[in-house]
Design a protein around this motif. Sequence first.
Motif, PDB file in Angstrom:
ATOM      1  N   ASP A 281       0.818  -1.211   0.000  1.00 36.95           N
ATOM      2  CA  ASP A 281       0.000   0.000   0.000  1.00 36.95           C
ATOM      3  C   ASP A 281       0.853   1.262   0.000  1.00 36.95           C
ATOM      4  O   ASP A 281       0.634   2.185  -0.777  1.00 36.95           O
ATOM      5  CB  ASP A 281      -0.934   0.021   1.230  1.00 36.95           C
ATOM      6  CG  ASP A 281      -2.029  -1.024   1.141  1.00 36.95           C
ATOM      7  OD1 ASP A 281      -2.470  -1.310   0.011  1.00 36.95           O
ATOM      8  OD2 ASP A 281      -2.438  -1.553   2.184  1.00 36.95           O
ATOM      9  N   GLY A 282       1.805   1.318   0.915  1.00 38.86           N
ATOM     10  CA  GLY A 282       2.636   2.519   1.036  1.00 38.86           C
ATOM     11  C   GLY A 282       3.950   2.351   0.304  1.00 38.86           C
ATOM     12  O   GLY A 282       4.186   1.386  -0.424  1.00 38.86           O
ATOM     13  N   GLY A 283       4.842   3.322   0.476  1.00 44.74           N
ATOM     14  CA  GLY A 283       6.164   3.226  -0.121  1.00 44.74           C
ATOM     15  C   GLY A 283       6.192   3.666  -1.574  1.00 44.74           C
ATOM     16  O   GLY A 283       5.190   4.063  -2.173  1.00 44.74           O
ATOM     17  N   PHE A 288      -1.091   3.567  -3.023  1.00 46.31           N
ATOM     18  CA  PHE A 288      -1.528   4.954  -2.949  1.00 46.31           C
ATOM     19  C   PHE A 288      -0.690   5.860  -3.844  1.00 46.31           C
ATOM     20  O   PHE A 288      -1.195   6.820  -4.436  1.00 46.31           O
ATOM     21  CB  PHE A 288      -1.491   5.433  -1.498  1.00 46.31           C
ATOM     22  CG  PHE A 288      -2.315   4.562  -0.582  1.00 46.31           C
ATOM     23  CD1 PHE A 288      -3.617   4.226  -0.912  1.00 46.31           C
ATOM     24  CD2 PHE A 288      -1.774   4.062   0.595  1.00 46.31           C
ATOM     25  CE1 PHE A 288      -4.378   3.413  -0.088  1.00 46.31           C
ATOM     26  CE2 PHE A 288      -2.522   3.245   1.434  1.00 46.31           C
ATOM     27  CZ  PHE A 288      -3.829   2.921   1.091  1.00 46.31           C
ATOM     28  N   ALA A 289       0.599   5.555  -3.960  1.00 54.06           N
ATOM     29  CA  ALA A 289       1.450   6.325  -4.877  1.00 54.06           C
ATOM     30  C   ALA A 289       1.013   6.099  -6.321  1.00 54.06           C
ATOM     31  O   ALA A 289       0.996   7.035  -7.139  1.00 54.06           O
ATOM     32  CB  ALA A 289       2.911   5.936  -4.690  1.00 54.06           C
ATOM     33  N   ARG A 290       0.658   4.865  -6.650  1.00 55.02           N
ATOM     34  CA  ARG A 290       0.196   4.561  -8.018  1.00 55.02           C
ATOM     35  C   ARG A 290      -1.109   5.294  -8.321  1.00 55.02           C
ATOM     36  O   ARG A 290      -1.333   5.728  -9.457  1.00 55.02           O
ATOM     37  CB  ARG A 290       0.006   3.051  -8.189  1.00 55.02           C
ATOM     38  CG  ARG A 290       1.280   2.249  -8.125  1.00 55.02           C
ATOM     39  CD  ARG A 290       1.085   0.859  -8.716  1.00 55.02           C
ATOM     40  NE  ARG A 290      -0.047   0.158  -8.134  1.00 55.02           N
ATOM     41  CZ  ARG A 290      -0.002  -0.558  -7.032  1.00 55.02           C
ATOM     42  NH1 ARG A 290       1.145  -0.656  -6.360  1.00 55.02           N
ATOM     43  NH2 ARG A 290      -1.072  -1.192  -6.576  1.00 55.02           N
ATOM     44  N   HIS A 291      -1.978   5.407  -7.322  1.00 57.85           N
ATOM     45  CA  HIS A 291      -3.222   6.142  -7.537  1.00 57.85           C
ATOM     46  C   HIS A 291      -2.927   7.588  -7.931  1.00 57.85           C
ATOM     47  O   HIS A 291      -3.502   8.125  -8.881  1.00 57.85           O
ATOM     48  CB  HIS A 291      -4.081   6.109  -6.266  1.00 57.85           C
ATOM     49  CG  HIS A 291      -4.648   4.757  -5.980  1.00 57.85           C
ATOM     50  ND1 HIS A 291      -5.366   4.476  -4.829  1.00 57.85           N
ATOM     51  CD2 HIS A 291      -4.623   3.589  -6.681  1.00 57.85           C
ATOM     52  CE1 HIS A 291      -5.745   3.209  -4.841  1.00 57.85           C
ATOM     53  NE2 HIS A 291      -5.307   2.656  -5.953  1.00 57.85           N
ATOM     54  N   PHE A 295      -3.785   9.271 -11.650  1.00 55.86           N
ATOM     55  CA  PHE A 295      -4.654  10.420 -11.883  1.00 55.86           C
ATOM     56  C   PHE A 295      -3.910  11.534 -12.621  1.00 55.86           C
ATOM     57  O   PHE A 295      -4.496  12.248 -13.448  1.00 55.86           O
ATOM     58  CB  PHE A 295      -5.217  10.938 -10.558  1.00 55.86           C
ATOM     59  CG  PHE A 295      -6.344  10.097 -10.026  1.00 55.86           C
ATOM     60  CD1 PHE A 295      -7.557  10.026 -10.699  1.00 55.86           C
ATOM     61  CD2 PHE A 295      -6.193   9.358  -8.859  1.00 55.86           C
ATOM     62  CE1 PHE A 295      -8.600   9.246 -10.226  1.00 55.86           C
ATOM     63  CE2 PHE A 295      -7.233   8.567  -8.375  1.00 55.86           C
ATOM     64  CZ  PHE A 295      -8.440   8.517  -9.061  1.00 55.86           C
ATOM     65  N   GLU A 296      -2.615  11.673 -12.362  1.00 57.29           N
ATOM     66  CA  GLU A 296      -1.819  12.640 -13.114  1.00 57.29           C
ATOM     67  C   GLU A 296      -1.703  12.225 -14.577  1.00 57.29           C
ATOM     68  O   GLU A 296      -1.775  13.064 -15.485  1.00 57.29           O
ATOM     69  CB  GLU A 296      -0.429  12.768 -12.487  1.00 57.29           C
ATOM     70  CG  GLU A 296      -0.428  13.431 -11.115  1.00 57.29           C
ATOM     71  CD  GLU A 296       0.954  13.445 -10.483  1.00 57.29           C
ATOM     72  OE1 GLU A 296       1.897  12.886 -11.106  1.00 57.29           O
ATOM     73  OE2 GLU A 296       1.103  14.003  -9.370  1.00 57.29           O
ATOM     74  N   PRO A 315       4.027  -1.390 -11.187  1.00 58.10           N
ATOM     75  CA  PRO A 315       4.214  -2.767 -10.688  1.00 58.10           C
ATOM     76  C   PRO A 315       2.925  -3.577 -10.609  1.00 58.10           C
ATOM     77  O   PRO A 315       2.956  -4.793 -10.764  1.00 58.10           O
ATOM     78  CB  PRO A 315       4.811  -2.545  -9.286  1.00 58.10           C
ATOM     79  CG  PRO A 315       5.440  -1.203  -9.345  1.00 58.10           C
ATOM     80  CD  PRO A 315       4.599  -0.396 -10.275  1.00 58.10           C
ATOM     81  N   GLU A 316       1.780  -2.935 -10.334  1.00 57.04           N
ATOM     82  CA  GLU A 316       0.516  -3.656 -10.197  1.00 57.04           C
ATOM     83  C   GLU A 316      -0.602  -2.888 -10.882  1.00 57.04           C
ATOM     84  O   GLU A 316      -0.404  -1.771 -11.376  1.00 57.04           O
ATOM     85  CB  GLU A 316       0.186  -3.865  -8.711  1.00 57.04           C
ATOM     86  CG  GLU A 316       1.110  -4.831  -8.000  1.00 57.04           C
ATOM     87  CD  GLU A 316       0.618  -5.144  -6.593  1.00 57.04           C
ATOM     88  OE1 GLU A 316      -0.606  -5.170  -6.388  1.00 57.04           O
ATOM     89  OE2 GLU A 316       1.460  -5.341  -5.715  1.00 57.04           O
ATOM     90  N   ASP A 317      -1.796  -3.496 -10.900  1.00 60.21           N
ATOM     91  CA  ASP A 317      -2.956  -2.855 -11.509  1.00 60.21           C
ATOM     92  C   ASP A 317      -3.459  -1.704 -10.649  1.00 60.21           C
ATOM     93  O   ASP A 317      -2.955  -1.447  -9.552  1.00 60.21           O
ATOM     94  CB  ASP A 317      -4.068  -3.886 -11.720  1.00 60.21           C
ATOM     95  CG  ASP A 317      -3.684  -4.925 -12.759  1.00 60.21           C
ATOM     96  OD1 ASP A 317      -2.904  -4.587 -13.669  1.00 60.21           O
ATOM     97  OD2 ASP A 317      -4.155  -6.078 -12.652  1.00 60.21           O
TER      98      ASP A 317
END
Length: 410
Positions: A281-283, A288-291, A295-296, A315-317
């Motif tokens: 989730d973090g890191g 959350f960083a991928r989200h 969006f950007e 790295p992931e969907d």
Amino acid sequence: MSAVVNQARPFNPQAAAVQLMISWIMALGVFLSGFVISEPAPYELLMVGQVALWFLFGLKISRVVAPLLALLLVFNVGGLLALTMLRNILTEQVLYVAVSIFLALTAVFYAAVIEDRPQRLKLIFQAWVAAAIITGMLGILGYFHAFPGAEMFTRYDRAMGAFQDPNVFGPFLVAPTLYLMHGMLKGRLLESPLRIVGILILAFAVFLSFSRAAWGLFLFCTVALVFVMLLKERTNAFRLKILVLSLAAVISMVLALSVALQFEKVRALFETRTQLVQEYDGGHLGRFARHRLGFELAMERPLGIGPMMFGRIFPEDEHNIWLKSLMAYGWIGFVSYVTLMIWTVSMGFRYLLRERPWQPYLMVAWIVLVGHILIGNVIDTDHWRHFYLVLGIVWGCGAAEWRHQRALRN
């Protein structure tokens, strides 16, 4: 005094037999939605033929269901446009868009058949409960390796029943659980033991899925159901019944959880999954960083980047339905999806407490839909078959209400 007005129809034995047969075929389709070990699953094969036949032989799309069809079509037009953004289109990406269109048609199909005969709702939920109990038991038995080869019903030491993913398996069980809970709270106490057994089986299967989204969905939906029923049924006797049965259910679940946590494997995985933020989730480039990066990226690519491309870049969907809509369907798909969710939730809320034969089914479906919208912030619900079933149920009940109101005015 208001009442549902039915126009008298001459009884036709052959037509009645045909209606009964096609209703049972529809129920079989709902039942098969709980068994998706491989794709295409039996559900797809049956529903493709069934949807085609129903529309071929005159299933009508009313003016109430038409917006559902229109918004889902626009959503999938966004998917087709996003597909054109790809330099090299893979077969699996074309198949992804085809599945999206198919699932959209199933939602419209369920809405139309429910509007045509709201009595089908009972059969739909009975088939869903049967599928949930069976696939839930498979998940439980598989988790504890109760028979040779039982591990096929698990993944990463998590129960997944006859599904491919524990994160879909858990949420699939929530609507049948609510249906049983509603029957337990509204029905006679003599019928409650069987329903309680069913609820405990499904609740334990949801727990063993070790899906945080499923846990959150289960908790939200059960609390919301009790709250809505308290708003609707305001007698002291009913409130006392809810209090007693709710306490009994909570005590039973706590006892079951205490027993389950005695197993080292269960306790270790439970402690890991209950951490609010997991490693992924973090890191750097975590969920959350991928989200944020996604969006950007959507600002730069208004037509999207195409289905299944986000996981190739990162790295992931996406693991977020709103971001998934932007990436795989572009801004066109995103806007239509948000509009559809707002429209569906507001329509269901408007009719939620009206005393109708279909009111219990609308209540369950609407609560589950809201729950899925909430968990959509941390998981993809894009290709969940039961999500489109819930969507169709809410719109079908809305269309049935419209027919009822029109009949009263005539």
